[in-house]
Design a protein around this motif. Structure first.
Motif, mmCIF file in Angstrom:
data_model
loop_
_atom_site.group_PDB
_atom_site.id
_atom_site.type_symbol
_atom_site.label_atom_id
_atom_site.label_comp_id
_atom_site.label_asym_id
_atom_site.label_seq_id
_atom_site.Cartn_x
_atom_site.Cartn_y
_atom_site.Cartn_z
ATOM 1 N N ILE A 72 0.847 -1.196 0.000
ATOM 2 C CA ILE A 72 0.000 0.000 0.000
ATOM 3 C C ILE A 72 0.882 1.244 0.000
ATOM 4 N N VAL A 73 0.611 2.134 -0.942
ATOM 5 C CA VAL A 73 1.397 3.371 -1.038
ATOM 6 C C VAL A 73 0.552 4.617 -0.749
ATOM 7 N N GLU A 74 -0.755 4.440 -0.670
ATOM 8 C CA GLU A 74 -1.622 5.589 -0.373
ATOM 9 C C GLU A 74 -2.937 5.063 0.178
ATOM 10 N N VAL A 75 -3.477 5.741 1.191
ATOM 11 C CA VAL A 75 -4.767 5.357 1.752
ATOM 12 C C VAL A 75 -5.691 6.573 1.768
ATOM 13 N N GLY A 76 -6.979 6.321 1.587
ATOM 14 C CA GLY A 76 -7.961 7.383 1.652
ATOM 15 C C GLY A 76 -8.195 7.860 3.068
ATOM 16 N N ALA A 77 -8.819 9.011 3.182
ATOM 17 C CA ALA A 77 -8.995 9.658 4.492
ATOM 18 C C ALA A 77 -9.836 8.829 5.455
ATOM 19 N N LYS A 78 -10.723 7.975 4.947
ATOM 20 C CA LYS A 78 -11.610 7.206 5.815
ATOM 21 C C LYS A 78 -11.107 5.791 6.094
ATOM 22 N N VAL A 79 -9.962 5.439 5.573
ATOM 23 C CA VAL A 79 -9.456 4.066 5.705
ATOM 24 C C VAL A 79 -8.770 3.880 7.049
ATOM 25 N N THR A 80 -9.162 2.830 7.776
ATOM 26 C CA THR A 80 -8.588 2.567 9.100
ATOM 27 C C THR A 80 -8.045 1.144 9.249
ATOM 28 N N ASN A 81 -8.396 0.235 8.351
ATOM 29 C CA ASN A 81 -8.020 -1.172 8.547
ATOM 30 C C ASN A 81 -6.618 -1.510 8.042
ATOM 31 N N VAL A 82 -6.048 -0.655 7.188
ATOM 32 C CA VAL A 82 -4.692 -0.875 6.674
ATOM 33 C C VAL A 82 -3.973 0.467 6.609
ATOM 34 N N ALA A 83 -2.648 0.401 6.425
ATOM 35 C CA ALA A 83 -1.843 1.622 6.417
ATOM 36 C C ALA A 83 -0.802 1.546 5.308
ATOM 37 N N VAL A 84 -0.239 2.701 5.002
ATOM 38 C CA VAL A 84 0.833 2.762 4.014
ATOM 39 C C VAL A 84 1.979 1.854 4.457
ATOM 40 N N GLY A 85 2.481 1.067 3.527
ATOM 41 C CA GLY A 85 3.560 0.136 3.820
ATOM 42 C C GLY A 85 3.113 -1.290 4.046
ATOM 43 N N ASP A 86 1.824 -1.497 4.322
ATOM 44 C CA ASP A 86 1.327 -2.856 4.545
ATOM 45 C C ASP A 86 1.428 -3.686 3.265
ATOM 46 N N GLN A 87 1.854 -4.935 3.424
ATOM 47 C CA GLN A 87 1.843 -5.901 2.325
ATOM 48 C C GLN A 87 0.484 -6.599 2.334
ATOM 49 N N VAL A 88 -0.232 -6.543 1.208
ATOM 50 C CA VAL A 88 -1.628 -6.960 1.205
ATOM 51 C C VAL A 88 -1.960 -7.806 -0.016
ATOM 52 N N GLN A 107 -12.230 -2.286 1.989
ATOM 53 C CA GLN A 107 -12.918 -3.476 2.505
ATOM 54 C C GLN A 107 -12.497 -4.748 1.776
ATOM 55 N N PHE A 108 -11.877 -4.611 0.600
ATOM 56 C CA PHE A 108 -11.454 -5.775 -0.175
ATOM 57 C C PHE A 108 -9.949 -6.011 -0.093
ATOM 58 N N VAL A 109 -9.299 -5.433 0.918
ATOM 59 C CA VAL A 109 -7.858 -5.553 1.080
ATOM 60 C C VAL A 109 -7.557 -6.264 2.398
ATOM 61 N N HIS A 110 -6.614 -7.214 2.354
ATOM 62 C CA HIS A 110 -6.268 -7.984 3.546
ATOM 63 C C HIS A 110 -4.759 -8.059 3.691
ATOM 64 N N LYS A 111 -4.278 -7.813 4.913
ATOM 65 C CA LYS A 111 -2.851 -7.925 5.173
ATOM 66 C C LYS A 111 -2.411 -9.376 4.977
ATOM 67 N N LEU A 112 -1.260 -9.548 4.353
ATOM 68 C CA LEU A 112 -0.712 -10.887 4.185
ATOM 69 C C LEU A 112 -0.203 -11.405 5.524
ATOM 70 N N PRO A 113 -0.587 -12.603 5.933
ATOM 71 C CA PRO A 113 -0.070 -13.139 7.195
ATOM 72 C C PRO A 113 1.424 -13.418 7.124
ATOM 73 N N ASN A 114 1.940 -13.572 5.914
ATOM 74 C CA ASN A 114 3.372 -13.762 5.699
ATOM 75 C C ASN A 114 3.711 -13.195 4.327
#
Length: 322
Positions: A72-88, A107-114
């Motif tokens: 993730i390189v950019e997140v919208g103002a209302k996004v709280t479940n992921v952050a910039v830098g997360d591998q998803v 809502q369709f993005v999930h952090k990779l467990p590994n």
């Protein structure tokens, strides 16, 4: 960050895709922008779209594909479940994953467990479709399950059914896909380009199997599929059918078959469960990948899908990381 990017675009219906430089997408308040590491090809759905049978992406030219992994390189103002830098892993709701960058609702993005699973997790949507279908049909320990079609959705569904303790039979017309399925997905495979599916099933299961899962989307296969299910069995319409669907009503009616029509990729916990199974090694998608190529070769490989050669391909992944 550059305002342009490279992308693989379908430029002629059912015939051609090519690399082009286009504008990088911009996001809204509830979306994220992902720098794609890998994008996974969903051969069945993408070919329906690329041939014009589905118009999810509008008119040509368009970027096809709906699944990818990356950072993730950019997140919208209302996004709280992921952050910039997360591998998803991302389901790309706009159907445009074969590109350097993709945007999608958070809502369709999930952090990779590994992060190490990024390559094969770019194909996470197919097992999510399978998991949703298996949950609906309540497949469990001891069930006998026939999975018709061994594209990636069929193969992932077969693996997941075996993880539930089912005995799994897989059928297809492609010897290459069946060979992969025999090693990694099913307990018994049937090459229906050479053998009768109904006759082979009846030899071992005269009363039919507990569950039939039809994954191909070819309505002409439905009558034989219903002939394979037992009385009071379960039938899953897992494929996508482009036209009106018809089958011999009496085949299902006389057996009082229960039918299921799963749609989409399941709830967020289903998707996260699939990714955890990948990370643990219990769900093995990597062996199902026949082609992982640089984005520079993506058009060459993608254009094979418009030819009979598509039956020789299994999982296809494009590497955008360089």
């Amino acid at each position: 960050m550059s305002q342009s990017m490279m992308a693989l675009m379908v430029t002629e219906w059912g015939r051609k895709a090519e690399l082009r430089e286009i504008a990088r997408p911009t996001i809204t308040a509830d979306e994220v922008l992902v720098q794609v590491g890998y994008s996974g090809v969903s051969v069945g759905t993408e070919m329906w779209i690329a041939s014009g049978k589905r118009k999810d992406c509008g008119e040509v030219p368009f970027v096809n594909g709906y699944q990818a992994t990356g950072r993730i390189v950019e997140v919208g103002a209302k996004v709280t479940n992921v952050a910039v830098g997360d591998q998803v892993a991302a389901f790309c709701a706009g159907y445009a994953s074969h590109a350097e960058y993709v945007k999608t609702p958070a809502q369709f993005v999930h952090k990779l467990p590994n992060p190490d699973i990024a390559k094969w997790a770019s194909l996470f949507v197919q097992p999510c479709v399978g998991a949703n279908a298996i949950n609906q049909a309540e497949i469990g320990m001891g069930d006998t399950v026939l999975v018709i079609g061994q594209g990636l959705i069929g193969q992932a569904t077969a693996q997941l059914a075996r993880l539930r303790g089912a005995h799994v039979i897989a059928s297809d017309v492609s010897p290459e896909r069946l060979a992969v399925s025999a090693r990694h997905c099913a307990d018994w495979t049937i090459d229906v380009s050479k053998l009768s599916l109904v006759e082979e099933i009846k030899k071992r299961y005269p009363d039919g199997v507990d569950v039939v899962i039809e994954t191909t989307g070819f309505a002409k296969l439905l009558d034989d599929a219903f002939r394979c299910v037992k009385s009071h069995g379960r039938f899953v319409f897992e494929g996508w059918y482009p036209d009106a669907v018809s089958f011999t009503f009496q085949l299902a009616h006389s057996k009082q078959v229960r039918a299921f029509f799963p749609c989409f990729i399941g709830s967020p916990p289903v998707r996260e469960g699939v990714l955890q199974l990948m990370a643990s090694g219990n769900l093995q998608i990597e062996p199902l990948i026949s082609h992982c190529v640089s984005w520079k070769q993506s058009a060459e490989v993608y254009n094979l899908l418009f030819t009979p050669e598509r039956n020789r391909l299994n999982g296809v992944v494009f590497d955008w990381s360089h």
